[in-house]
Design a protein around this motif. Structure first.
Motif, short mmCIF file in Angstrom:
data_model
loop_
_atom_site.label_atom_id
_atom_site.label_comp_id
_atom_site.label_asym_id
_atom_site.label_seq_id
_atom_site.Cartn_x
_atom_site.Cartn_y
_atom_site.Cartn_z
N VAL A 1 107.55 73.92 -62.56
CA VAL A 1 106.56 74.75 -61.87
C VAL A 1 105.14 74.36 -62.30
O VAL A 1 104.23 74.23 -61.47
N ALA A 2 104.96 74.11 -63.60
CA ALA A 2 103.64 73.70 -64.09
C ALA A 2 103.25 72.33 -63.54
O ALA A 2 102.09 72.10 -63.16
N ALA A 3 104.21 71.42 -63.49
CA ALA A 3 103.92 70.08 -62.96
C ALA A 3 103.49 70.17 -61.50
O ALA A 3 102.56 69.49 -61.07
N ARG A 4 104.15 71.04 -60.76
CA ARG A 4 103.81 71.20 -59.35
C ARG A 4 102.50 71.95 -59.16
O ARG A 4 101.92 71.94 -58.07
N ALA A 5 102.01 72.60 -60.21
CA ALA A 5 100.67 73.20 -60.15
C ALA A 5 99.60 72.17 -60.53
O ALA A 5 98.43 72.50 -60.67
N GLY A 6 100.04 70.93 -60.72
CA GLY A 6 99.08 69.86 -60.98
C GLY A 6 98.61 69.76 -62.42
O GLY A 6 97.59 69.13 -62.70
N LEU B 1 112.23 67.83 -70.90
CA LEU B 1 111.04 68.48 -70.33
C LEU B 1 110.03 67.43 -69.87
O LEU B 1 109.47 67.55 -68.77
N VAL B 2 109.80 66.42 -70.69
CA VAL B 2 108.90 65.34 -70.28
C VAL B 2 109.47 64.69 -69.01
O VAL B 2 108.75 64.45 -68.04
N GLY B 3 110.77 64.45 -69.03
CA GLY B 3 111.42 63.82 -67.87
C GLY B 3 111.21 64.61 -66.59
O GLY B 3 110.88 64.05 -65.54
N HIS B 4 111.38 65.92 -66.66
CA HIS B 4 111.23 66.74 -65.45
C HIS B 4 109.79 66.73 -64.94
O HIS B 4 109.56 66.69 -63.74
N ALA B 5 108.83 66.79 -65.86
CA ALA B 5 107.43 66.77 -65.41
C ALA B 5 107.11 65.43 -64.74
O ALA B 5 106.56 65.40 -63.64
N LEU B 6 107.48 64.33 -65.39
CA LEU B 6 107.22 63.01 -64.80
C LEU B 6 107.91 62.90 -63.44
O LEU B 6 107.36 62.34 -62.49
N ASN C 1 105.64 63.72 -56.19
CA ASN C 1 104.48 64.29 -55.51
C ASN C 1 104.75 65.66 -54.91
O ASN C 1 104.36 65.94 -53.78
N GLN C 2 105.41 66.51 -55.66
CA GLN C 2 105.78 67.83 -55.15
C GLN C 2 104.58 68.78 -55.09
O GLN C 2 103.73 68.76 -55.97
N PRO C 3 104.52 69.61 -54.04
CA PRO C 3 103.39 70.54 -53.89
C PRO C 3 103.52 71.78 -54.79
O PRO C 3 104.57 72.01 -55.40
N LEU C 4 102.46 72.57 -54.84
CA LEU C 4 102.44 73.84 -55.58
C LEU C 4 103.66 74.67 -55.24
O LEU C 4 104.00 74.85 -54.07
#
Ligand SMILES: CC(C)(COP(=O)(O)OP(=O)(O)OC[C@H]1O[C@@H](n2cnc3c(N)ncnc32)[C@H](O)[C@@H]1OP(=O)(O)O)[C@@H](O)C(=O)NCCC(=O)NCCS
Ligand SMILES: CC(C)(COP(=O)(O)OP(=O)(O)OC[C@H]1O[C@@H](n2cnc3c(N)ncnc32)[C@H](O)[C@@H]1OP(=O)(O)O)[C@@H](O)C(=O)NCCC(=O)NCCS
Ligand SMILES: CC(C)(COP(=O)(O)OP(=O)(O)OC[C@H]1O[C@@H](n2cnc3c(N)ncnc32)[C@H](O)[C@@H]1OP(=O)(O)O)[C@@H](O)C(=O)NCCC(=O)NCCS
Ligand SMILES: CC(C)(COP(=O)(O)OP(=O)(O)OC[C@H]1O[C@@H](n2cnc3c(N)ncnc32)[C@H](O)[C@@H]1OP(=O)(O)O)[C@@H](O)C(=O)NCCC(=O)NCCS
Lengths: 280, 280, 280, 280
Positions: free
Chosen positions: A88-93, A245-250, A256-259
């Motif tokens: 969720v955080a990754a998709r919030a950019g 966790l690093v893997g999921h964020a990368l 390129n997933q949206p918010l």
């Protein structure tokens, strides 16, 4: 330290004390050893964990076991709390560190926290020579589930391969496996009750971690107690899961997933003051 | 994915897409492989990182290199921002996860963030065939320091053993080391100017990471670009340093250190509105 | 400070400099003023923000505006990234601080980050005397959407009450509203194109925040520039939203909600190496 | 809720339940009330906290008290754990959210956590009608210090102005102050022993918070118990201190402070395995 203070060797009182690493020379030292020396001798991450967490050089059979644990717990899919919040955080950019921290902060009593409890429990059972039958009965009377026992799908007839791998490794490489043996005696009692009350991965890791400390003969009883109460196994889980966790964020960056915005229809809105219950 | 969508195979639109792991069976899968299979074949953490971050099985010479990096960057003493904040949080009595998160959140542009920049820089220099001399001059004209070049203490005459270890490993095990060679050409130019402008640990890691992607022949140019821009090397540093952060927190618990309060005399208090400058 | 150093008044170099508060006496000072004095004069949180963030005593019409912003942005339901992650952490049994931090770490470019951009944009437009028509055209040519303009539901015919409240307050209480006026000129151009391209809440806050700095006559142009580039408005959003994040965590505790695990059927599992696309 | 479920009004089981806010219309609702309505009636942040945390409209004398607490605890100088870690993160070049999160994660048992304990303690003492003398003796026998009692500098002869301000406000505005009265009876006993064992700011906040719940007649005994055990006062401290944490981060950005590295001479390096004690 106290001796050194008594001898007047420590003159200036400092605000910090550290025992694991030293960065004052031209290269850092891990537990007193220059890192380039460490690198030449160490076979893997397990040796570094040994130096930085235990301040001692554990034997190779033990550090390989630590690595097995780090590998086994690295990820558990995108749906568990930690991975979910990182995603969720990754998709919030957000940047990688923020994503990993956001996910990591869900690790605790209900997510990843069972191993330390299992270790404390088996330590008590074995060291106080509680017969396995009584050990199980005590838990039943207290109305608590034995941490490290039970699996939703796996059972005596459909064993967990990961548990087999760990036990196999320990049988071949550990000088002794007293705590594992104890845990397996407990398992005999519980599986007699129900086939799925097997020693699970968490329980196996906990028992074998106790065996590492005992069989290496490098820990005093007081140290064993401290290690299990301070949360070393929680630290192992935390470090291991950081890989995932690093893997999921990368992964989300790459895709390129949206918010993300959770679906409103999946929420029940209630307000008691105004007697308001939302009808979906 | 797009092909699958076109073929109508993906019917229900889901809110999440994930490519690295799958937890729906009775044991998690890493990059499509059941974790017990992974464990039997994998030699160490590097293989897990390979599966979870790169979604592919990198060759052993590459995963061992990833492990060397994880080992080298695990800690840098108690004084750097990350360790310091983790220590302060531990002394405030906070749980392990909070301490690690508090420390981790200092990792960024000024602390741990040089490696990705060095990788992007060497990638550009080598791929655009910029002669090393021009590469150095360009940076000078732009008034920027080359990331990955320079050391406070180490120099041509007093080389950094860690760099030697990494280069030695790569020369013996990598199929090719084109980016390292380029970086060493750059080093020749800079050390001619000043003896301490050597290729440092960060620069060596960056160049060899590019060589991993090229020599393994498993990454398209677009993927190489994405990997260096998304922050994979930052991820490696973050994972590696987590070892040290956990270590520092456990260390403070063990030493039973009290709440830390920074010394007031080490702070200059200023207020401009009321023309107030504190005289210590 | 420089003057004081020149005058030799700052003798011991300290490691820290601080300008906002001082805790050396028997009660803390905010911007040089003892907190009990502050309490007697201050009407609300806005005055404290004024002292601790701006190091000066802003007039009441300005601090009341800050409070309005803090109130307006306090929460936006349980579905947005921040609230969602705080809720997931709470349901994992984590302490209040961990939940708030986990949620907060999603605040950034895509969630809550539009206001600073809008402020920088209107500042540039107004100060460089760009005619509103050109201002809109420039954005169009650059292919960017004007931050602070546009709403999914609200429009000229269905105005946003919150915007009306803010404008109403400013018209009655601000000495001048030059930036708001400029933003409303821009709105005239955009709403002529499409009825829903109104000045939204974020844009209104941004413009009025610029008016606070100008109309109070307490900020130099350099300070205005610094305030908008450093992220003060992001800070206001962060502080405000903390109210909601705490609220959501307490709410889940109270409702005794169990561990959350996202539904596996809502995830598409893909692995490119092994040509694997999951069919739900 | 249960009633609604019984009546079959809640048909689709949802994954989330929320009671504090609702974002489904064109503007969010706080505790069921549209935010623009809330803004027209609310006098300050206290009213928003009332709606979002307590799901009810507390009277103005109570919300003003909440605001006083938020103002009083906003900062305590740059040397305490929270501010310190935020400052270190800011000097590492990290974004505002990361800095605030890094600092916030130090809030807990030793930093900011005394108020909830004091509230639970006074609640028990007063509700169980323990005579103040016995209340003090019980603590003495148990060997614990009464939370909320005692000050390093302030005493009966040199009272704390902040405490006076709070008490003054409560006497003038609260319908009743039973818990405060009880706490002051306790203070009489303790100050008879030693002049500095006064009711301190934390204790005063705790007692008055209990009075808010009682005197407003809006909380059942079960709710009072839940509010004090779940950590509402910790939430107030956290929200309040966020003002200071944001302030400190912005302050360091503005002052353009470089990366902080703690002084190595302030650290004692010890390694037990190799009998190594560093002599500074
Ligand atoms: C893993 C676990 C959740 C599986 O639960 P499950 O298959 O849903 O089992 P159930 O909840 O249906 O329990 C079936 C029976 O076994 C008992 N049981 C389950 N786990 C038990 C345990 N760990 N110790 C003792 N009895 C247990 C239950 O009390 C229940 O008995 P009952 O029918 O007389 O009430 C459960 O065994 C457990 O909580 N284990 C301990 C925690 C743990 O180790 N978790 C890590 C797993 S990765
Ligand atoms: C590592 C580093 C901080 C060492 O700095 P230092 O020994 O204090 O060097 P100085 O700052 O005294 O610089 C000496 C000269 O070398 C030059 N120089 C230093 N690093 C340089 C670099 N990376 N590229 C080009 N020129 C460099 C300086 O500009 C200076 O030139 P000048 O005398 O003409 O002004 C510095 O080399 C650097 O910033 N490197 C790049 C960042 C990096 O890789 N950091 C990771 C290191 S762990
Ligand atoms: C708020 C917002 C998302 C609403 O979007 P929407 O109603 O879905 O509008 P659409 O995306 O359908 O756009 C409709 C048209 O208006 C244009 N438009 C939308 N917002 C615009 C803006 N801010 N500036 C200029 N043009 C804009 C679009 O380009 C589109 O033009 P086109 O049809 O020629 O392509 C959008 O206006 C926006 O991104 N605004 C800027 C960011 C902002 O302030 N966000 C905070 C809102 S809380
Ligand atoms: C605030 C505090 C740290 C001040 O401590 P101090 O001035 O250094 O007091 P000392 O530690 O010297 O104690 C002096 C005596 O008072 C007693 N005392 C101190 N605080 C006490 C308390 N809260 N309740 C009962 N007795 C107390 C001590 O036991 C000691 O008695 P002794 O001489 O018989 O051993 C201390 O009073 C305390 O811990 N209070 C409770 C926690 C709290 O409310 N903290 C928030 C303060 S912002």
């Amino acid at each position: 330290l106290v001796a050194a203070q008594a001898a007047g060797r420590v003159r200036v009182p400092t605000n910090f004390v550290t025992t694991i690493s030293d960065d004052r020379g031209d290269e850092p030292r891990f537990a007193g050893k220059p890192i380039s020396d460490v690198m030449e001798k160490a076979g893997g991450i397990g040796d570094i964990v040994s130096l930085l967490w235990f301040k001692r050089t554990l034997p190779t059979w033990a550090t390989k076991f630590l690595e097995m644990v780090l590998m086994l717990c690295a990820d558990h899919g995108p749906c568990v709390s930690g991975a979910h919040n990182a995603i969720v955080a990754a998709r919030a950019g957000k940047d990688l560190v923020s994503c990993v921290a956001s996910g990591m902060l869900t690790i605790g009593p209900r997510f990843g926290g069972a191993v330390d409890g299992a270790a404390r429990n088996f330590l008590r059972g074995k060291d106080e020579n509680i017969p396995p039958f009584d050990f199980v009965e005590q838990a039943k009377k207290a109305g608590i589930r034995l941490p490290g026992i039970g699996h939703r799908i796996k059972s005596v007839d459909n064993p967990d391969k990961r548990v087999e791998l760990l036990i196999d490794y320990a049988r071949k490489n550990f000088p002794s496996t007293d705590y594992l043996n104890y845990a397996l005696e407990v398992e005999k009692i519980t599986t007699a009750k129900s086939g799925n009350l097997i020693l699970n991965v968490d329980g196996t890791i906990a028992a074998l971690f106790l065996d590492v400390m005992k069989a290496s003969k490098m820990f005093s009883p007081a140290e064993v107690k401290q290690v299990t109460s301070i949360g070393y196994l929680n630290g192992l889980f935390l470090l291991s899961r950081t890989i995932g966790l690093v893997g999921h964020a990368l992964d989300q960056y790459r895709l390129n997933q949206p918010l993300y915005r959770h679906q409103q229809t999946d929420v029940l809105f209630v307000n008691e003051e105004i007697g308001y219950v939302d009808e979906q």
